[in-house]
Design an enzyme around this catalytic site. Structure first.
Site, PDB file in Angstrom:
ATOM      1  N   MET A  10       0.836  -1.212   0.000  1.00  0.00           N
ATOM      2  CA  MET A  10       0.000   0.000   0.000  1.00  0.00           C
ATOM      3  C   MET A  10       0.869   1.260   0.000  1.00  0.00           C
ATOM      4  O   MET A  10       0.889   2.003   0.959  1.00  0.00           O
ATOM      5  CB  MET A  10      -0.940  -0.031   1.219  1.00  0.00           C
ATOM      6  N   GLN A  52     -10.836   3.487  -0.030  1.00  0.00           N
ATOM      7  CA  GLN A  52     -10.486   4.777   0.567  1.00  0.00           C
ATOM      8  C   GLN A  52     -11.293   5.897  -0.086  1.00  0.00           C
ATOM      9  O   GLN A  52     -11.894   6.732   0.591  1.00  0.00           O
ATOM     10  CB  GLN A  52      -8.990   5.073   0.365  1.00  0.00           C
ATOM     11  N   THR A  83       2.142   1.436   5.923  1.00  0.00           N
ATOM     12  CA  THR A  83       1.509   2.610   5.346  1.00  0.00           C
ATOM     13  C   THR A  83       1.000   3.470   6.493  1.00  0.00           C
ATOM     14  O   THR A  83       0.658   2.937   7.556  1.00  0.00           O
ATOM     15  CB  THR A  83       0.334   2.225   4.428  1.00  0.00           C
ATOM     16  N   ASN A  84       0.968   4.778   6.282  1.00  0.00           N
ATOM     17  CA  ASN A  84       0.415   5.665   7.293  1.00  0.00           C
ATOM     18  C   ASN A  84      -1.110   5.687   7.247  1.00  0.00           C
ATOM     19  O   ASN A  84      -1.782   5.551   8.267  1.00  0.00           O
ATOM     20  CB  ASN A  84       0.947   7.095   7.097  1.00  0.00           C
ATOM     21  N   THR A  85      -1.663   5.869   6.050  1.00  0.00           N
ATOM     22  CA  THR A  85      -3.099   6.103   5.909  1.00  0.00           C
ATOM     23  C   THR A  85      -3.950   4.989   6.511  1.00  0.00           C
ATOM     24  O   THR A  85      -4.947   5.257   7.197  1.00  0.00           O
ATOM     25  CB  THR A  85      -3.474   6.287   4.423  1.00  0.00           C
ATOM     26  N   CYS A 196       3.653   9.856   4.698  1.00  0.00           N
ATOM     27  CA  CYS A 196       3.185   8.844   3.751  1.00  0.00           C
ATOM     28  C   CYS A 196       4.422   8.061   3.376  1.00  0.00           C
ATOM     29  O   CYS A 196       5.479   8.649   3.114  1.00  0.00           O
ATOM     30  CB  CYS A 196       2.558   9.503   2.516  1.00  0.00           C
ATOM     31  N   GLU A 198       5.448   6.698   0.857  1.00  0.00           N
ATOM     32  CA  GLU A 198       6.043   6.927  -0.467  1.00  0.00           C
ATOM     33  C   GLU A 198       6.829   8.231  -0.557  1.00  0.00           C
ATOM     34  O   GLU A 198       7.645   8.397  -1.474  1.00  0.00           O
ATOM     35  CB  GLU A 198       4.955   6.942  -1.555  1.00  0.00           C
TER      36      GLU A 198
END
Length: 230
Positions: A10, A52, A83-85, A196, A198
């Site tokens: 992710m 999401q 992943t953060n989200t 994030c 990425e």
């Protein structure tokens, strides 16, 4: 050494650094041919992103909860969501397993406080920057959190999904992020969180004047040290 369960994909672009950092940290600590004991469950990010975008967080929690349970059944002793989200559904995922979940915001707050930071900028997806599941966890530790506003917020979010998650690293986007960070510094930010997993593909310490706290680096390193009992 405990076996770490990685809930990844992710996107997969940022799961790769997790694997590298975990193994580098174990090698640094133990030397020789030592490497991390890992299990990876990599989901189809297109499915998660669609949930999401339509606000179906309960469905994404079910999918990731199933994956976490599978990792525990396979022998994982510690869970890391790469992943953060998707830490938005961390409580639901933790409820599905008996092993500890190492929260990315906790690893980040530890590093900021250790560095003496009290006011920090936070970059991430729109969900991470505007919702409470992440920033409230930082604020509960006494940190003041600043996020981009207006077009800056849209720019940060768009570059993540339209470029970084696809492996596209653009000099123009780096300059756009640098401008956003500059405006956050003008508002009083003492540091910037790459919130994030990425963003670390695009922004590095040498790119900005503020201290950079890369959540991928902090989370993976903390997981390795936890697995080693440190």
């Amino acid at each position: 050494m405990k076996t770490i369960g990685l809930l990844g994909g992710m996107s997969w672009e940022s799961t790769i650094p997790y694997y590298r950092i975990l193994n580098e940290t174990v090698k640094e600590r133990l030397g020789g041919l030592h490497s991390a004991r890992l299990l990876l469950y990599s989901v189809d990010f297109a499915e998660i992103e669609a949930l999401q975008a339509t606000g179906r967080w309960d469905e994404s929690a079910r999918i990731l909860g199933d994956a976490a349970a599978a990792l525990e059944q396979a022998g994982a002793e510690l869970l890391v969501i790469c992943t953060n989200t998707m830490h938005k559904v961390a409580p639901e995922i933790q409820a599905r397993i008996s092993i500890p979940l190492l929260h990315i915001a906790d690893a980040t707050a530890d590093a900021l406080l250790e560095a003496g930071i009290s006011v920090t900028a936070l970059l991430g997806t729109r969900y991470t920057m505007t919702q409470d599941f992440y920033r409230a966890r930082l604020e509960a530790r006494g940190l003041r959190v600043l996020t981009p506003e207006g077009e800056d917020l849209d720019t940060v979010h768009r570059i993540i999904y339209e470029e970084l998650c696809l492996g596209v690293v653009s000099p123009d986007s780096r300059r756009a992020y640098q401008a956003v960070i500059g405006r956050l510094q003008d508002r009083g930010a003492q540091a910037v969180i790459l919130g994030c997993t990425e963003i670390g593909l695009l922004i590095h310490q040498e790119d900005v004047p503020l201290p950079v706290f890369d959540t991928t680096e902090l989370h993976a390193r903390k997981a390795a040290l936890t697995a080693l009992g440190e």
